[in-house]
Write a protein that holds these residues in place. Structure first.
Motif, PDB file in Angstrom:
ATOM      1  N   LEU A 294       0.838  -1.210   0.000  1.00 18.28           N
ATOM      2  CA  LEU A 294       0.000   0.000   0.000  1.00 18.28           C
ATOM      3  C   LEU A 294       0.868   1.253   0.000  1.00 18.28           C
ATOM      4  N   TRP A 295       1.878   1.281   0.874  1.00 16.91           N
ATOM      5  CA  TRP A 295       2.760   2.444   0.938  1.00 16.91           C
ATOM      6  C   TRP A 295       3.583   2.599  -0.328  1.00 16.91           C
ATOM      7  N   ALA A 296       4.040   1.487  -0.886  1.00 11.77           N
ATOM      8  CA  ALA A 296       4.809   1.557  -2.130  1.00 11.77           C
ATOM      9  C   ALA A 296       3.931   2.066  -3.273  1.00 11.77           C
TER      10      ALA A 296
ATOM     11  N   ALA B 132      14.882  19.194 -16.747  1.00  8.14           N
ATOM     12  CA  ALA B 132      15.585  18.404 -15.729  1.00  8.14           C
ATOM     13  C   ALA B 132      14.633  17.974 -14.613  1.00  8.14           C
ATOM     14  N   VAL B 133      13.761  18.880 -14.181  1.00  6.13           N
ATOM     15  CA  VAL B 133      12.785  18.534 -13.140  1.00  6.13           C
ATOM     16  C   VAL B 133      11.813  17.475 -13.665  1.00  6.13           C
ATOM     17  N   TYR B 134      11.345  17.647 -14.886  1.00  4.12           N
ATOM     18  CA  TYR B 134      10.445  16.662 -15.499  1.00  4.12           C
ATOM     19  C   TYR B 134      11.131  15.299 -15.573  1.00  4.12           C
ATOM     20  N   GLY B 135      12.380  15.296 -16.008  1.00  2.07           N
ATOM     21  CA  GLY B 135      13.129  14.043 -16.075  1.00  2.07           C
ATOM     22  C   GLY B 135      13.311  13.410 -14.706  1.00  2.07           C
ATOM     23  N   THR B 136      13.543  14.230 -13.695  1.00  6.64           N
ATOM     24  CA  THR B 136      13.676  13.717 -12.329  1.00  6.64           C
ATOM     25  C   THR B 136      12.372  13.093 -11.854  1.00  6.64           C
ATOM     26  N   ILE B 137      11.262  13.740 -12.163  1.00  7.71           N
ATOM     27  CA  ILE B 137       9.950  13.189 -11.805  1.00  7.71           C
ATOM     28  C   ILE B 137       9.760  11.829 -12.481  1.00  7.71           C
ATOM     29  N   LEU B 138      10.065  11.748 -13.769  1.00  7.17           N
ATOM     30  CA  LEU B 138       9.907  10.474 -14.473  1.00  7.17           C
ATOM     31  C   LEU B 138      10.849   9.408 -13.924  1.00  7.17           C
ATOM     32  N   PHE B 139      12.068   9.803 -13.582  1.00  2.00           N
ATOM     33  CA  PHE B 139      13.017   8.863 -12.989  1.00  2.00           C
ATOM     34  C   PHE B 139      12.480   8.317 -11.668  1.00  2.00           C
ATOM     35  N   MET B 140      11.954   9.214 -10.852  1.00  2.00           N
ATOM     36  CA  MET B 140      11.424   8.793  -9.558  1.00  2.00           C
ATOM     37  C   MET B 140      10.173   7.926  -9.717  1.00  2.00           C
ATOM     38  N   CYS B 141       9.395   8.157 -10.764  1.00  2.00           N
ATOM     39  CA  CYS B 141       8.274   7.251 -11.067  1.00  2.00           C
ATOM     40  C   CYS B 141       8.810   5.846 -11.324  1.00  2.00           C
ATOM     41  N   GLY B 142       9.891   5.765 -12.076  1.00  2.00           N
ATOM     42  CA  GLY B 142      10.504   4.467 -12.354  1.00  2.00           C
ATOM     43  C   GLY B 142      11.024   3.799 -11.099  1.00  2.00           C
ATOM     44  N   VAL B 143      11.669   4.565 -10.230  1.00  2.72           N
ATOM     45  CA  VAL B 143      12.160   4.029  -8.957  1.00  2.72           C
ATOM     46  C   VAL B 143      10.989   3.512  -8.112  1.00  2.72           C
ATOM     47  N   ALA B 144       9.936   4.301  -8.029  1.00  2.21           N
ATOM     48  CA  ALA B 144       8.774   3.923  -7.222  1.00  2.21           C
ATOM     49  C   ALA B 144       8.087   2.679  -7.785  1.00  2.21           C
ATOM     50  N   TYR B 145       7.981   2.592  -9.104  1.00  2.44           N
ATOM     51  CA  TYR B 145       7.365   1.425  -9.729  1.00  2.44           C
ATOM     52  C   TYR B 145       8.200   0.169  -9.450  1.00  2.44           C
ATOM     53  N   THR B 146       9.512   0.306  -9.566  1.00  2.00           N
ATOM     54  CA  THR B 146      10.408  -0.821  -9.305  1.00  2.00           C
ATOM     55  C   THR B 146      10.278  -1.294  -7.862  1.00  2.00           C
ATOM     56  N   LEU B 147      10.209  -0.347  -6.938  1.00  2.00           N
ATOM     57  CA  LEU B 147      10.036  -0.686  -5.525  1.00  2.00           C
ATOM     58  C   LEU B 147       8.717  -1.438  -5.308  1.00  2.00           C
ATOM     59  N   LEU B 148       7.651  -0.938  -5.900  1.00  2.00           N
ATOM     60  CA  LEU B 148       6.348  -1.604  -5.781  1.00  2.00           C
ATOM     61  C   LEU B 148       6.412  -3.015  -6.359  1.00  2.00           C
ATOM     62  N   ALA B 149       7.018  -3.145  -7.522  1.00  2.00           N
ATOM     63  CA  ALA B 149       7.110  -4.468  -8.165  1.00  2.00           C
ATOM     64  C   ALA B 149       7.900  -5.445  -7.288  1.00  2.00           C
ATOM     65  N   ARG B 150       8.975  -4.978  -6.687  1.00  2.00           N
ATOM     66  CA  ARG B 150       9.783  -5.866  -5.822  1.00  2.00           C
ATOM     67  C   ARG B 150       9.021  -6.260  -4.563  1.00  2.00           C
ATOM     68  N   ILE B 151       8.299  -5.333  -3.989  1.00  2.00           N
ATOM     69  CA  ILE B 151       7.524  -5.664  -2.790  1.00  2.00           C
ATOM     70  C   ILE B 151       6.434  -6.671  -3.126  1.00  2.00           C
ATOM     71  N   LEU B 152       5.758  -6.452  -4.244  1.00  2.00           N
ATOM     72  CA  LEU B 152       4.703  -7.389  -4.635  1.00  2.00           C
ATOM     73  C   LEU B 152       5.286  -8.757  -4.988  1.00  2.00           C
ATOM     74  N   ALA B 153       6.422  -8.774  -5.658  1.00  2.00           N
ATOM     75  CA  ALA B 153       7.045 -10.048  -6.047  1.00  2.00           C
ATOM     76  C   ALA B 153       7.503 -10.832  -4.840  1.00  2.00           C
ATOM     77  N   SER B 154       7.899 -10.134  -3.784  1.00  2.00           N
ATOM     78  CA  SER B 154       8.369 -10.838  -2.589  1.00  2.00           C
ATOM     79  C   SER B 154       7.241 -11.556  -1.863  1.00  2.00           C
ATOM     80  N   HIS B 155       5.992 -11.217  -2.182  1.00  2.00           N
ATOM     81  CA  HIS B 155       4.846 -11.847  -1.540  1.00  2.00           C
ATOM     82  C   HIS B 155       4.109 -12.803  -2.464  1.00  2.00           C
ATOM     83  N   CYS B 156       4.617 -12.947  -3.685  1.00  2.00           N
ATOM     84  CA  CYS B 156       3.994 -13.879  -4.624  1.00  2.00           C
ATOM     85  C   CYS B 156       4.725 -15.219  -4.556  1.00  2.00           C
ATOM     86  N   GLY B 157       3.967 -16.284  -4.736  1.00  2.00           N
ATOM     87  CA  GLY B 157       4.463 -17.648  -4.733  1.00  2.00           C
ATOM     88  C   GLY B 157       5.888 -17.800  -4.844  1.00  2.00           C
TER      89      GLY B 157
END
Length: 133
Positions: free
Chosen positions: A77-79, A108-133
């Motif tokens: 949820l937090w991720a 540069a700010v727009y690119g940073t926002i997009l980069f951080m979206c990628g970081v956040a998505y990766t974090l969410l994917a890893r958290i979800l994967a750690s709880h899947c079979g």
């Protein structure tokens, strides 16, 4: 928590993000009614298209990822909120970048926002994967 609640909330936030972006597209102010009056709007339209595609990719990938998940943990949820936070900044970056005609700092700010979206998505994917079979 059931994943359907997370999906519905995320869909709503993403819909609002896209709505905010499209509302930033303003009609030409010069009173002309020909296509040349749209030319000054080109940076805004280009920024909108770029951002719409990016948000659309995240929305699509989010749905594919949620399809594989059976339940949601507190960490997930937090991720997910972390991802939505960065996605919610895209309209700001889009507008600033267009308004300043793609000058260095807004891009540069727009690119940073997009980069951080990628970081956040990766974090969410890893958290979800750690709880899947």
């Amino acid at each position: 928590m059931k994943k359907s609640r997370l999906e519905a909330f995320s869909d709503g936030v993403i819909a609002i993000i896209i709505t905010i972006m499209v509302l930033e597209l303003k009609l030409p102010e010069h009173g002309m009614d020909d296509l040349s009056s749209l030319l000054p709007m080109a940076p805004f339209f280009l920024s909108y298209v770029l951002s719409f595609i990016n948000v659309g990719i995240y929305w699509n990938n989010h749905h594919h990822m949620m399809y594989l998940v059976s339940s949601i943990t507190g960490g997930a949820l937090w991720a997910n909120l972390h991802l939505l936070f960065w996605l919610s900044l895209i309209p700001f970056g889009t507008e600033w970048m267009a308004d300043k005609h793609f000058s260095t700092w807004p891009v540069a700010v727009y690119g940073t926002i997009l980069f951080m979206c990628g970081v956040a998505y990766t974090l969410l994917a890893r958290i979800l994967a750690s709880h899947c079979g």
